[in-house]
Scaffold this active site. Structure first.
Site, PDB file in Angstrom:
ATOM      1  CB  THR A 102      -4.280   3.195 -21.842  1.00  0.00           C
ATOM      2  OG1 THR A 102      -4.219   3.270 -23.263  1.00  0.00           O
ATOM      3  CG2 THR A 102      -5.700   3.400 -21.374  1.00  0.00           C
ATOM      4  CD  GLU A 106      -4.295   4.364   0.500  1.00  0.00           C
ATOM      5  OE1 GLU A 106      -3.434   3.609   1.004  1.00  0.00           O
ATOM      6  OE2 GLU A 106      -5.526   4.240   0.641  1.00  0.00           O
ATOM      7  CE1 TYR A 118      -4.332   0.069  -0.371  1.00  0.00           C
ATOM      8  CE2 TYR A 118      -4.257  -1.732   1.196  1.00  0.00           C
ATOM      9  CZ  TYR A 118      -4.941  -0.996   0.238  1.00  0.00           C
ATOM     10  OH  TYR A 118      -6.215  -1.316  -0.092  1.00  0.00           O
ATOM     11  CE  LYS A 164      -6.621   1.450 -25.647  1.00  0.00           C
ATOM     12  NZ  LYS A 164      -6.791   2.127 -24.346  1.00  0.00           N
ATOM     13  NE  ARG A 201      -5.291  -5.090 -19.722  1.00  0.00           N
ATOM     14  CZ  ARG A 201      -5.714  -4.754 -20.947  1.00  0.00           C
ATOM     15  NH1 ARG A 201      -6.644  -3.836 -21.121  1.00  0.00           N
ATOM     16  NH2 ARG A 201      -5.223  -5.356 -22.008  1.00  0.00           N
ATOM     17  CG  ASP A 225      -8.136   9.452 -24.093  1.00  0.00           C
ATOM     18  OD1 ASP A 225      -7.088   8.780 -24.206  1.00  0.00           O
ATOM     19  OD2 ASP A 225      -9.205   8.978 -23.667  1.00  0.00           O
TER      20      ASP A 225
END
Ligand code: DSN
Length: 415
Positions: free
Chosen positions: A223, A53, A51, A226, A232, A197
Protein backbone atom coordinates in the site's frame (compact mmCIF):
# COMPACT_ATOMS: atom_id res chain seq x y z
CA UNK A 1 -17.22 29.70 3.83
CA UNK A 2 -15.98 26.94 1.52
CA UNK A 3 -17.97 25.80 -1.50
CA UNK A 4 -18.53 22.46 0.17
CA UNK A 5 -19.72 24.05 3.42
CA UNK A 6 -22.29 26.13 1.55
CA UNK A 7 -23.52 23.29 -0.66
CA UNK A 8 -23.31 20.33 1.71
CA UNK A 9 -22.96 21.37 5.33
CA UNK A 10 -23.41 17.79 6.58
CA UNK A 11 -20.36 16.45 4.77
CA UNK A 12 -18.35 19.65 5.26
CA UNK A 13 -19.12 19.43 8.96
CA UNK A 14 -17.95 15.83 9.18
CA UNK A 15 -14.72 16.71 7.39
CA UNK A 16 -14.14 19.67 9.72
CA UNK A 17 -14.81 17.47 12.76
CA UNK A 18 -12.42 14.83 11.41
CA UNK A 19 -9.72 17.50 11.06
CA UNK A 20 -10.16 18.45 14.71
CA UNK A 21 -10.17 14.78 15.73
CA UNK A 22 -6.90 14.18 13.89
CA UNK A 23 -5.31 17.24 15.52
CA UNK A 24 -6.50 16.58 19.08
CA UNK A 25 -5.84 12.85 19.37
CA UNK A 26 -2.69 10.75 19.36
CA UNK A 27 -2.79 8.47 16.31
CA UNK A 28 -1.08 5.18 17.12
CA UNK A 29 -2.77 2.91 14.58
CA UNK A 30 0.31 1.32 13.02
CA UNK A 31 -1.11 1.39 9.49
CA UNK A 32 -2.13 5.06 9.52
CA UNK A 33 -0.21 8.23 8.76
CA UNK A 34 -0.71 11.82 7.61
CA UNK A 35 -0.26 12.54 3.92
CA UNK A 36 1.43 15.86 3.16
CA UNK A 37 -0.45 18.90 1.89
CA UNK A 38 1.06 18.26 -1.55
CA UNK A 39 -0.17 14.64 -1.59
CA UNK A 40 -3.64 15.77 -0.46
CA UNK A 41 -3.75 18.44 -3.18
CA UNK A 42 -2.80 16.00 -5.92
CA UNK A 43 -5.26 13.39 -4.64
CA UNK A 44 -8.07 15.94 -4.53
CA UNK A 45 -7.35 17.16 -8.06
CA UNK A 46 -9.36 17.16 -11.29
CA UNK A 47 -7.86 13.81 -12.25
CA UNK A 48 -10.79 12.35 -10.32
CA UNK A 49 -12.80 13.25 -13.47
CA UNK A 50 -10.75 11.16 -15.89
CA UNK A 51 -11.15 7.65 -17.26
CA UNK A 52 -7.86 6.12 -18.39
CA UNK A 53 -8.26 2.36 -18.78
CA UNK A 54 -5.03 0.95 -20.13
CA UNK A 55 -1.50 2.17 -19.51
CA UNK A 56 0.52 5.26 -20.54
CA UNK A 57 0.63 5.48 -24.35
CA UNK A 58 -2.05 2.81 -24.75
CA UNK A 59 -5.39 3.94 -23.36
CA UNK A 60 -8.95 3.00 -24.22
CA UNK A 61 -10.15 6.62 -23.93
CA UNK A 62 -9.08 9.91 -25.47
CA UNK A 63 -7.75 12.92 -23.60
CA UNK A 64 -5.10 11.16 -21.60
CA UNK A 65 -2.01 13.20 -22.44
CA UNK A 66 -1.75 14.58 -18.90
CA UNK A 67 -2.86 11.36 -17.27
CA UNK A 68 0.10 9.76 -19.04
CA UNK A 69 2.45 12.36 -17.56
CA UNK A 70 1.18 11.56 -14.08
CA UNK A 71 1.22 7.78 -14.36
CA UNK A 72 4.61 7.69 -16.09
CA UNK A 73 6.09 9.88 -13.34
CA UNK A 74 4.59 7.64 -10.65
CA UNK A 75 6.01 4.52 -12.33
CA UNK A 76 9.47 6.00 -12.85
CA UNK A 77 9.67 7.33 -9.31
CA UNK A 78 8.49 4.02 -7.79
CA UNK A 79 11.15 2.17 -9.79
CA UNK A 80 13.84 4.55 -8.61
CA UNK A 81 12.67 4.50 -5.00
CA UNK A 82 12.67 0.72 -4.67
CA UNK A 83 15.30 -0.15 -7.30
CA UNK A 84 12.93 -2.39 -9.27
CA UNK A 85 12.55 -3.15 -12.97
CA UNK A 86 8.79 -2.73 -13.18
CA UNK A 87 6.07 -0.94 -11.26
CA UNK A 88 2.30 -1.02 -11.64
CA UNK A 89 0.80 1.92 -9.73
CA UNK A 90 -2.86 1.24 -10.55
CA UNK A 91 -3.99 -1.08 -7.73
CA UNK A 92 -6.57 0.85 -5.74
CA UNK A 93 -5.67 -0.89 -2.48
CA UNK A 94 -3.34 -3.46 -0.97
CA UNK A 95 -6.04 -6.12 -1.23
CA UNK A 96 -6.41 -5.49 -4.97
CA UNK A 97 -2.64 -5.49 -5.43
CA UNK A 98 -2.52 -8.90 -3.77
CA UNK A 99 -5.42 -10.20 -5.85
CA UNK A 100 -3.69 -9.16 -9.06
CA UNK A 101 -0.37 -10.62 -7.87
CA UNK A 102 -2.05 -14.00 -7.28
CA UNK A 103 -3.88 -13.81 -10.62
CA UNK A 104 -0.54 -13.19 -12.34
CA UNK A 105 1.41 -15.98 -10.69
CA UNK A 106 -0.79 -18.89 -9.61
CA UNK A 107 -3.93 -20.79 -10.55
CA UNK A 108 -7.06 -21.38 -8.45
CA UNK A 109 -6.49 -24.38 -6.22
CA UNK A 110 -2.71 -23.92 -6.05
CA UNK A 111 -1.00 -24.23 -2.69
CA UNK A 112 0.28 -21.02 -1.10
CA UNK A 113 1.90 -20.39 2.28
CA UNK A 114 1.14 -17.22 4.26
CA UNK A 115 1.25 -16.21 7.93
CA UNK A 116 -2.01 -16.96 9.65
CA UNK A 117 -4.18 -13.81 10.09
CA UNK A 118 -4.51 -14.31 13.85
CA UNK A 119 -0.71 -14.37 14.17
CA UNK A 120 -0.12 -11.15 12.25
CA UNK A 121 -0.88 -12.01 8.61
CA UNK A 122 -3.53 -10.34 6.47
CA UNK A 123 -7.01 -11.21 5.22
CA UNK A 124 -5.65 -11.55 1.69
CA UNK A 125 -2.95 -13.98 2.83
CA UNK A 126 -5.39 -16.87 2.91
CA UNK A 127 -8.14 -16.06 5.39
CA UNK A 128 -11.03 -18.48 4.75
CA UNK A 129 -13.51 -15.57 4.61
CA UNK A 130 -11.48 -13.77 1.93
CA UNK A 131 -11.20 -14.48 -1.82
CA UNK A 132 -7.63 -15.66 -1.19
CA UNK A 133 -8.66 -18.45 1.15
CA UNK A 134 -11.60 -19.38 -1.05
CA UNK A 135 -9.73 -19.53 -4.36
CA UNK A 136 -6.37 -20.93 -3.31
CA UNK A 137 -5.20 -23.71 -1.03
CA UNK A 138 -3.51 -21.59 1.63
CA UNK A 139 -1.41 -23.46 4.17
CA UNK A 140 -0.87 -21.06 7.08
CA UNK A 141 2.47 -20.82 8.85
CA UNK A 142 2.83 -19.51 12.39
CA UNK A 143 5.33 -17.81 14.67
CA UNK A 144 7.23 -19.77 17.29
CA UNK A 145 5.20 -20.20 20.50
CA UNK A 146 8.13 -19.26 22.77
CA UNK A 147 9.89 -16.45 20.90
CA UNK A 148 6.76 -15.22 19.11
CA UNK A 149 9.04 -14.64 16.11
CA UNK A 150 9.15 -16.31 12.70
CA UNK A 151 11.10 -19.56 12.73
CA UNK A 152 12.53 -20.06 9.24
CA UNK A 153 13.67 -23.61 10.06
CA UNK A 154 10.08 -24.59 10.87
CA UNK A 155 8.75 -22.76 7.81
CA UNK A 156 11.29 -24.60 5.62
CA UNK A 157 10.11 -27.99 6.95
CA UNK A 158 6.49 -27.02 6.34
CA UNK A 159 7.27 -25.77 2.82
CA UNK A 160 9.04 -29.02 1.96
CA UNK A 161 6.00 -30.94 3.16
CA UNK A 162 3.30 -28.90 1.39
CA UNK A 163 5.26 -27.87 -1.75
CA UNK A 164 3.66 -24.43 -2.28
CA UNK A 165 3.67 -22.66 -5.63
CA UNK A 166 3.96 -19.33 -3.82
CA UNK A 167 5.18 -18.18 -0.40
CA UNK A 168 3.88 -14.87 0.97
CA UNK A 169 6.02 -12.88 3.42
CA UNK A 170 5.07 -9.49 4.90
CA UNK A 171 2.61 -8.83 7.72
CA UNK A 172 0.22 -6.47 9.48
CA UNK A 173 1.07 -7.13 13.12
CA UNK A 174 4.62 -8.48 13.25
CA UNK A 175 7.00 -6.30 15.25
CA UNK A 176 10.25 -7.96 14.15
CA UNK A 177 12.53 -7.65 11.11
CA UNK A 178 11.78 -10.06 8.26
CA UNK A 179 14.60 -12.05 6.68
CA UNK A 180 13.60 -11.83 3.01
CA UNK A 181 16.87 -13.53 1.98
CA UNK A 182 15.99 -16.51 4.17
CA UNK A 183 12.49 -16.69 2.68
CA UNK A 184 13.96 -16.56 -0.83
CA UNK A 185 16.22 -19.52 -0.05
CA UNK A 186 13.25 -21.56 1.14
CA UNK A 187 11.20 -20.59 -1.91
CA UNK A 188 14.06 -21.61 -4.19
CA UNK A 189 14.54 -24.95 -2.43
CA UNK A 190 10.89 -25.92 -2.93
CA UNK A 191 10.47 -24.36 -6.37
CA UNK A 192 8.02 -21.69 -5.19
CA UNK A 193 7.81 -18.02 -6.08
CA UNK A 194 8.29 -15.49 -3.28
CA UNK A 195 5.79 -12.67 -2.91
CA UNK A 196 6.52 -9.97 -0.37
CA UNK A 197 3.65 -7.80 0.86
CA UNK A 198 5.64 -4.90 2.27
CA UNK A 199 2.60 -2.69 2.94
CA UNK A 200 3.43 -1.98 6.56
CA UNK A 201 7.16 -1.42 6.17
CA UNK A 202 7.38 0.15 2.69
CA UNK A 203 8.44 3.50 4.17
CA UNK A 204 11.07 1.82 6.34
CA UNK A 205 12.43 0.04 3.27
CA UNK A 206 12.42 3.26 1.22
CA UNK A 207 14.19 4.98 4.10
CA UNK A 208 16.84 2.25 4.51
CA UNK A 209 15.54 1.03 7.88
CA UNK A 210 14.59 -2.51 6.85
CA UNK A 211 16.11 -5.10 4.51
CA UNK A 212 14.72 -4.52 1.03
CA UNK A 213 12.85 -7.42 -0.58
CA UNK A 214 13.95 -6.13 -3.98
CA UNK A 215 16.73 -8.61 -4.76
CA UNK A 216 14.87 -11.57 -3.22
CA UNK A 217 11.19 -11.39 -4.08
CA UNK A 218 9.65 -12.29 -7.42
CA UNK A 219 6.70 -9.99 -6.76
CA UNK A 220 6.36 -7.17 -4.21
CA UNK A 221 3.00 -5.69 -3.27
CA UNK A 222 2.37 -2.69 -1.08
CA UNK A 223 0.00 0.00 0.00
CA UNK A 224 1.14 3.60 -0.30
CA UNK A 225 -0.52 5.18 2.74
CA UNK A 226 1.16 3.53 5.71
CA UNK A 227 4.82 4.19 6.59
CA UNK A 228 5.26 5.46 3.01
CA UNK A 229 2.94 8.39 3.88
CA UNK A 230 1.19 8.69 0.53
CA UNK A 231 -2.43 8.54 -0.60
CA UNK A 232 -4.65 5.54 0.16
CA UNK A 233 -3.80 3.01 -2.54
CA UNK A 234 -1.73 0.04 -3.69
CA UNK A 235 1.13 -0.87 -6.01
CA UNK A 236 2.92 -3.91 -7.41
CA UNK A 237 6.66 -4.08 -8.12
CA UNK A 238 8.37 -6.90 -9.96
CA UNK A 239 11.17 -8.03 -12.20
CA UNK A 240 10.78 -7.36 -15.93
CA UNK A 241 9.95 -11.01 -16.56
CA UNK A 242 6.65 -10.66 -14.64
CA UNK A 243 5.77 -7.18 -15.93
CA UNK A 244 3.36 -8.24 -18.65
CA UNK A 245 1.54 -10.76 -16.46
CA UNK A 246 1.21 -8.24 -13.62
CA UNK A 247 -0.06 -5.46 -15.88
CA UNK A 248 -2.65 -7.77 -17.45
CA UNK A 249 -3.71 -9.06 -14.03
CA UNK A 250 -4.36 -5.50 -12.81
CA UNK A 251 -6.09 -4.30 -15.99
CA UNK A 252 -8.17 -5.89 -17.40
CA UNK A 253 -7.78 -8.82 -15.00
CA UNK A 254 -9.06 -7.36 -11.76
CA UNK A 255 -9.66 -3.62 -12.21
CA UNK A 256 -11.23 -1.15 -14.62
CA UNK A 257 -10.37 2.54 -14.80
CA UNK A 258 -7.37 3.54 -12.69
CA UNK A 259 -7.83 6.23 -10.04
CA UNK A 260 -5.64 8.87 -11.68
CA UNK A 261 -6.14 11.36 -8.84
CA UNK A 262 -4.70 8.81 -6.41
CA UNK A 263 -1.91 7.94 -8.85
CA UNK A 264 -1.05 11.67 -8.90
CA UNK A 265 -0.85 11.53 -5.09
CA UNK A 266 1.35 8.41 -5.33
CA UNK A 267 3.74 10.20 -7.69
CA UNK A 268 4.04 13.08 -5.21
CA UNK A 269 4.55 10.65 -2.33
CA UNK A 270 7.34 8.79 -4.16
CA UNK A 271 9.10 12.07 -4.89
CA UNK A 272 8.88 12.98 -1.21
CA UNK A 273 10.23 9.56 -0.22
CA UNK A 274 13.19 10.03 -2.57
CA UNK A 275 14.34 13.12 -0.63
CA UNK A 276 17.11 12.75 1.98
CA UNK A 277 14.71 13.93 4.74
CA UNK A 278 12.64 10.79 4.27
CA UNK A 279 15.55 8.64 5.45
CA UNK A 280 15.68 10.72 8.63
CA UNK A 281 11.92 10.29 9.03
CA UNK A 282 12.11 6.50 8.61
CA UNK A 283 14.93 6.28 11.17
CA UNK A 284 12.88 8.34 13.63
CA UNK A 285 9.84 6.06 13.23
CA UNK A 286 11.97 3.11 14.35
CA UNK A 287 13.69 5.03 17.16
CA UNK A 288 10.32 6.17 18.44
CA UNK A 289 8.84 2.67 18.34
CA UNK A 290 11.80 1.39 20.30
CA UNK A 291 11.52 4.21 22.86
CA UNK A 292 7.77 3.65 23.21
CA UNK A 293 8.30 -0.11 23.60
CA UNK A 294 10.93 0.35 26.32
CA UNK A 295 8.74 2.78 28.24
CA UNK A 296 5.68 0.51 28.05
CA UNK A 297 7.69 -2.48 29.26
CA UNK A 298 9.17 -0.36 32.07
CA UNK A 299 5.54 0.41 32.97
CA UNK A 300 4.87 -3.31 33.44
CA UNK A 301 3.18 -4.11 30.11
CA UNK A 302 4.24 -7.19 28.14
CA UNK A 303 5.01 -6.82 24.46
CA UNK A 304 4.76 -9.74 22.05
CA UNK A 305 8.28 -10.95 21.19
CA UNK A 306 9.69 -8.65 23.90
CA UNK A 307 9.93 -5.48 21.82
CA UNK A 308 10.15 -4.19 18.27
CA UNK A 309 12.53 -3.83 15.34
CA UNK A 310 10.20 -1.77 13.20
CA UNK A 311 7.37 0.78 13.47
CA UNK A 312 4.94 -1.32 15.47
CA UNK A 313 4.39 -2.80 18.87
CA UNK A 314 1.99 -5.59 19.76
CA UNK A 315 1.04 -5.33 23.41
CA UNK A 316 -0.28 -8.30 25.34
CA UNK A 317 -3.16 -6.73 27.26
CA UNK A 318 -3.31 -9.78 29.53
CA UNK A 319 -0.41 -8.08 31.31
CA UNK A 320 -2.92 -5.39 32.37
CA UNK A 321 -5.60 -8.05 32.97
CA UNK A 322 -7.87 -6.65 30.24
CA UNK A 323 -8.79 -7.59 26.66
CA UNK A 324 -7.59 -5.79 23.55
CA UNK A 325 -11.10 -4.46 22.94
CA UNK A 326 -11.31 -3.01 26.43
CA UNK A 327 -7.86 -1.41 26.03
CA UNK A 328 -8.81 0.06 22.64
CA UNK A 329 -12.03 1.56 23.99
CA UNK A 330 -10.51 2.92 27.18
CA UNK A 331 -7.63 4.54 25.28
CA UNK A 332 -10.02 5.98 22.71
CA UNK A 333 -11.89 7.65 25.56
CA UNK A 334 -8.57 9.23 26.53
CA UNK A 335 -7.80 10.47 22.99
CA UNK A 336 -5.27 7.76 22.23
CA UNK A 337 -6.19 5.86 19.08
CA UNK A 338 -4.91 2.31 18.58
CA UNK A 339 -6.50 -0.94 17.52
CA UNK A 340 -7.20 -4.22 19.23
CA UNK A 341 -5.49 -7.19 17.65
CA UNK A 342 -5.09 -10.87 18.30
CA UNK A 343 -1.74 -11.98 19.66
CA UNK A 344 -0.06 -15.26 18.63
CA UNK A 345 -1.93 -18.26 20.05
CA UNK A 346 -4.67 -15.95 21.35
CA UNK A 347 -7.48 -17.54 23.30
CA UNK A 348 -9.88 -14.66 22.62
CA UNK A 349 -11.92 -14.15 19.42
CA UNK A 350 -10.60 -11.69 16.81
CA UNK A 351 -13.36 -9.23 17.70
CA UNK A 352 -12.18 -9.05 21.32
CA UNK A 353 -8.49 -9.97 21.01
CA UNK A 354 -5.85 -10.01 23.72
CA UNK A 355 -3.56 -7.55 21.99
CA UNK A 356 -3.28 -3.88 21.20
CA UNK A 357 -1.33 -2.82 18.12
CA UNK A 358 0.52 0.49 18.39
CA UNK A 359 2.65 2.22 15.77
CA UNK A 360 4.72 5.39 15.57
CA UNK A 361 4.53 6.51 11.89
CA UNK A 362 1.82 9.14 12.47
CA UNK A 363 3.24 10.64 15.66
CA UNK A 364 6.66 10.78 14.02
CA UNK A 365 5.09 12.72 11.11
CA UNK A 366 4.02 15.32 13.71
CA UNK A 367 7.65 15.78 14.72
CA UNK A 368 7.53 13.83 17.98
CA UNK A 369 10.63 12.07 19.28
CA UNK A 370 11.79 9.81 22.10
CA UNK A 371 10.93 12.31 24.87
CA UNK A 372 7.35 12.55 23.61
CA UNK A 373 7.16 8.74 23.48
CA UNK A 374 7.84 8.68 27.25
CA UNK A 375 4.82 10.91 27.82
CA UNK A 376 2.65 8.86 25.47
CA UNK A 377 3.69 5.64 27.24
CA UNK A 378 2.90 7.17 30.64
CA UNK A 379 -0.62 8.05 29.48
CA UNK A 380 -1.14 4.58 28.01
CA UNK A 381 0.02 2.92 31.23
CA UNK A 382 -2.27 5.15 33.31
CA UNK A 383 -5.34 4.24 31.25
CA UNK A 384 -4.45 0.55 30.89
CA UNK A 385 -4.17 0.26 34.67
CA UNK A 386 -7.54 1.94 35.30
CA UNK A 387 -9.57 1.36 32.13
CA UNK A 388 -12.91 1.88 33.88
CA UNK A 389 -11.97 5.11 35.60
CA UNK A 390 -13.99 7.89 33.96
CA UNK A 391 -11.91 10.50 35.79
CA UNK A 392 -8.64 9.05 34.51
CA UNK A 393 -9.87 8.90 30.92
CA UNK A 394 -11.24 12.44 31.07
CA UNK A 395 -8.07 13.89 32.63
CA UNK A 396 -5.82 12.11 30.16
CA UNK A 397 -8.06 13.13 27.24
CA UNK A 398 -7.69 16.80 28.17
CA UNK A 399 -3.91 16.49 28.69
CA UNK A 400 -3.58 14.62 25.40
CA UNK A 401 -5.60 17.22 23.47
CA UNK A 402 -3.53 20.12 24.87
CA UNK A 403 -0.29 18.26 24.13
CA UNK A 404 -1.36 17.07 20.67
CA UNK A 405 -2.38 20.57 19.57
CA UNK A 406 1.24 21.70 19.92
CA UNK A 407 2.41 19.21 17.23
CA UNK A 408 1.09 20.22 13.80
CA UNK A 409 -0.51 17.56 11.64
CA UNK A 410 0.92 17.64 8.10
CA UNK A 411 -1.74 18.79 5.68
CA UNK A 412 -4.00 20.35 8.34
CA UNK A 413 -3.72 24.06 8.99
CA UNK A 414 -7.24 24.97 10.02
CA UNK A 415 -8.56 22.88 12.86
N1 DSN B 1 -5.99 -2.67 7.56
C1 DSN B 1 -4.56 -2.75 7.42
C2 DSN B 1 -3.87 -2.67 8.73
O1 DSN B 1 -4.38 -1.99 9.61
O2 DSN B 1 -2.81 -3.23 8.90
C3 DSN B 1 -4.16 -3.94 6.66
O3 DSN B 1 -4.89 -3.99 5.49
Amino acid sequence: MSVLASRDPEIAGAIANERVRQVETLELIASENYASAAVLEATGSVFTNKYAEGYPGKRYYAGNQFADVVETAAIDRAKELFGVEHANVQPTSGAEANMAAYFATIQPGDTVMGLSLDQGGHLTHGSPVNFSGRLYNFVPYTVDRETEALDLAAIRIQAKACQPKLIVAGYTAYPRAIDFAGFAEIAKEVGALLMVDMSHIAGLIAGGQHMSPQPYADIITTTTHKTLRGPRGGMILCRAEYADAIDKAVFPGTQGGPHLHTIAGKAVCFREALQPEFKVYAAKIVENASALADALMAGGLRLVSGGTDNHLILMDCNSAKISGLKAQNALQGAGIIANKNTIPYDTRSPFIGSGLRLGTPALTSRGMGAAEMQRVAAWICRVMKDPDGDGVRETVRQEVADFARTYPVPGITDA
